[in-house]
Design a protein around this motif. Structure first.
Motif, PDB file in Angstrom:
ATOM      1  N   GLU A 169       0.840  -1.202   0.000  1.00  0.00           N
ATOM      2  CA  GLU A 169       0.000   0.000   0.000  1.00  0.00           C
ATOM      3  C   GLU A 169       0.874   1.250   0.000  1.00  0.00           C
ATOM      4  OE1 GLU A 169      -2.576  -0.488   3.379  1.00  0.00           O
ATOM      5  OE2 GLU A 169      -3.895  -1.889   2.315  1.00  0.00           O
ATOM      6  N   GLU A 170       1.959   1.210   0.746  1.00  0.00           N
ATOM      7  CA  GLU A 170       2.902   2.325   0.816  1.00  0.00           C
ATOM      8  C   GLU A 170       3.556   2.549  -0.544  1.00  0.00           C
ATOM      9  OE1 GLU A 170       6.924   2.667   3.269  1.00  0.00           O
ATOM     10  OE2 GLU A 170       5.228   2.169   4.572  1.00  0.00           O
ATOM     11  N   GLN A 171       3.956   1.453  -1.208  1.00  0.00           N
ATOM     12  CA  GLN A 171       4.583   1.564  -2.518  1.00  0.00           C
ATOM     13  C   GLN A 171       3.604   2.097  -3.566  1.00  0.00           C
ATOM     14  OE1 GLN A 171       6.102  -2.387  -3.149  1.00  0.00           O
ATOM     15  NE2 GLN A 171       8.045  -1.965  -2.095  1.00  0.00           N
ATOM     16  N   ILE A 172       2.365   1.608  -3.493  1.00  0.00           N
ATOM     17  CA  ILE A 172       1.341   2.088  -4.439  1.00  0.00           C
ATOM     18  C   ILE A 172       1.112   3.580  -4.233  1.00  0.00           C
ATOM     19  CG2 ILE A 172      -1.131   1.958  -4.992  1.00  0.00           C
ATOM     20  CD1 ILE A 172      -0.890  -1.085  -4.526  1.00  0.00           C
ATOM     21  N   GLU A 173       1.037   3.995  -2.971  1.00  0.00           N
ATOM     22  CA  GLU A 173       0.850   5.422  -2.665  1.00  0.00           C
ATOM     23  C   GLU A 173       2.027   6.240  -3.187  1.00  0.00           C
ATOM     24  OE1 GLU A 173       0.883   8.087   1.306  1.00  0.00           O
ATOM     25  OE2 GLU A 173      -0.391   6.292   1.378  1.00  0.00           O
ATOM     26  N   LEU A 174       3.246   5.754  -3.024  1.00  0.00           N
ATOM     27  CA  LEU A 174       4.442   6.445  -3.492  1.00  0.00           C
ATOM     28  C   LEU A 174       4.451   6.530  -5.017  1.00  0.00           C
ATOM     29  CD1 LEU A 174       7.197   7.717  -2.786  1.00  0.00           C
ATOM     30  CD2 LEU A 174       8.151   5.420  -2.876  1.00  0.00           C
ATOM     31  N   LEU A 175       4.121   5.433  -5.687  1.00  0.00           N
ATOM     32  CA  LEU A 175       4.061   5.439  -7.148  1.00  0.00           C
ATOM     33  C   LEU A 175       2.978   6.385  -7.649  1.00  0.00           C
ATOM     34  CD1 LEU A 175       4.529   1.652  -8.015  1.00  0.00           C
ATOM     35  CD2 LEU A 175       6.077   3.521  -8.593  1.00  0.00           C
ATOM     36  N   THR A 176       1.858   6.418  -6.987  1.00  0.00           N
ATOM     37  CA  THR A 176       0.772   7.312  -7.378  1.00  0.00           C
ATOM     38  C   THR A 176       1.230   8.761  -7.252  1.00  0.00           C
ATOM     39  OG1 THR A 176      -0.821   5.692  -6.578  1.00  0.00           O
ATOM     40  CG2 THR A 176      -1.648   7.904  -6.933  1.00  0.00           C
ATOM     41  N   GLU A 181       3.196  13.729  -9.927  1.00  0.00           N
ATOM     42  CA  GLU A 181       4.164  14.815 -10.068  1.00  0.00           C
ATOM     43  C   GLU A 181       4.728  14.864 -11.490  1.00  0.00           C
ATOM     44  OE1 GLU A 181       7.219  14.216  -7.166  1.00  0.00           O
ATOM     45  OE2 GLU A 181       5.845  14.544  -5.478  1.00  0.00           O
ATOM     46  N   ARG A 182       4.910  13.757 -12.144  1.00  0.00           N
ATOM     47  CA  ARG A 182       5.562  13.660 -13.442  1.00  0.00           C
ATOM     48  C   ARG A 182       4.618  13.932 -14.605  1.00  0.00           C
ATOM     49  NH1 ARG A 182      11.181  12.588 -13.065  1.00  0.00           N
ATOM     50  NH2 ARG A 182      11.430  11.743 -11.012  1.00  0.00           N
ATOM     51  N   LEU A 183       3.385  13.547 -14.439  1.00  0.00           N
ATOM     52  CA  LEU A 183       2.430  13.740 -15.551  1.00  0.00           C
ATOM     53  C   LEU A 183       1.960  15.193 -15.583  1.00  0.00           C
ATOM     54  CD1 LEU A 183       0.235  10.534 -15.305  1.00  0.00           C
ATOM     55  CD2 LEU A 183       1.980  11.049 -16.995  1.00  0.00           C
ATOM     56  N   PRO A 184       1.942  15.746 -16.750  1.00  0.00           N
ATOM     57  CA  PRO A 184       1.429  17.133 -16.842  1.00  0.00           C
ATOM     58  C   PRO A 184      -0.078  17.160 -16.579  1.00  0.00           C
ATOM     59  CG  PRO A 184       1.998  16.262 -19.021  1.00  0.00           C
ATOM     60  CD  PRO A 184       2.356  15.237 -18.018  1.00  0.00           C
ATOM     61  N   ARG A 185      -0.475  18.199 -15.963  1.00  0.00           N
ATOM     62  CA  ARG A 185      -1.909  18.296 -15.633  1.00  0.00           C
ATOM     63  C   ARG A 185      -2.630  18.936 -16.800  1.00  0.00           C
ATOM     64  NH1 ARG A 185      -2.557  18.329  -9.504  1.00  0.00           N
ATOM     65  NH2 ARG A 185      -0.504  17.716  -8.944  1.00  0.00           N
ATOM     66  N   ALA A 186      -3.737  18.432 -17.094  1.00  0.00           N
ATOM     67  CA  ALA A 186      -4.488  18.935 -18.235  1.00  0.00           C
ATOM     68  C   ALA A 186      -5.521  19.926 -17.827  1.00  0.00           C
ATOM     69  CB  ALA A 186      -5.117  17.792 -18.992  1.00  0.00           C
TER      70      ALA A 186
END
Length: 186
Positions: A169-176, A181-186
């Motif tokens: 769950e911690e890893q999923i939260e970190l990846l999310t 942060e990396r994906l540009p917001r539309a």
């Protein structure tokens, strides 16, 4: 074992599904030894041998000798000498054919030897019963300790599984968060 219940009443319910008052003396002894982590093994032969009287020891020795090849061979030789000597002496024989005195001696020997051997066998049967009861207690204690180990392993596996789920769950939260942060917001 640390997983054994601390109260003997709770332990009786946990391992046997009964209150302590319904357990046999063997079950109570095995449970108590498991809870106090004391050994239950003992040498039944030593304990049994210490309680024998002189007569009982003598009966055991008579039974041991009477059931040996030494006795059979010596007795066979004695019979052969008796019969051979009396046949050779013919008219001067002290127990002529049909060896009535020999038959009397054999009957008396059998009359005395049989009950002595039976006494020894009865004692051996009593010792075997004690040995079987002791084996039952040892096996019962081992079963209790093995069940406690299984409980402990199950608990450790559940704790590891919970830690693994928490890590995932911690890893999923970190990846999310990283993706956000990396994906540009539309």
């Amino acid at each position: 074992m640390s997983d054994l219940p601390h109260d003997i009443g709770k332990a009786a319910h946990h391992w046997f599904g009964k209150p302590i008052s319904e357990l046999s003396a063997h079950q109570q002894r095995a449970l108590n030894r498991a809870m106090t982590r004391k050994p239950i093994s003992k040498n039944i032969n030593d304990a049994f041998q210490d309680r024998l009287t002189f007569g009982q020891r003598l009966a055991d020795q008579v039974a041991t000798f009477g059931g040996s090849w030494t006795f059979i061979i010596a007795f066979g030789l004695a019979l052969a000498i008796w019969v051979g000597g009396n046949l050779l002496l013919r008219r001067a024989a002290f127990d002529p054919y049909p060896f009535i005195f020999l038959n009397l001696m054999l009957s008396m020997l059998a009359a005395v030897q049989a009950p002595i051997i039976m006494m020894s066998q009865n004692r051996q049967a009593a010792k075997d019963r004690l040995d079987a009861a002791h084996d039952y207690e040892v096996n019962l204690k081992c079963e209790i300790e093995i069940m406690a180990l299984h409980d402990k392993l199950d608990q450790m596996r559940n704790e590891q599984l919970q830690m693994l789920v928490a890590k995932q769950e911690e890893q999923i939260e970190l990846l999310t968060r990283l993706l956000a942060e990396r994906l540009p917001r539309a």
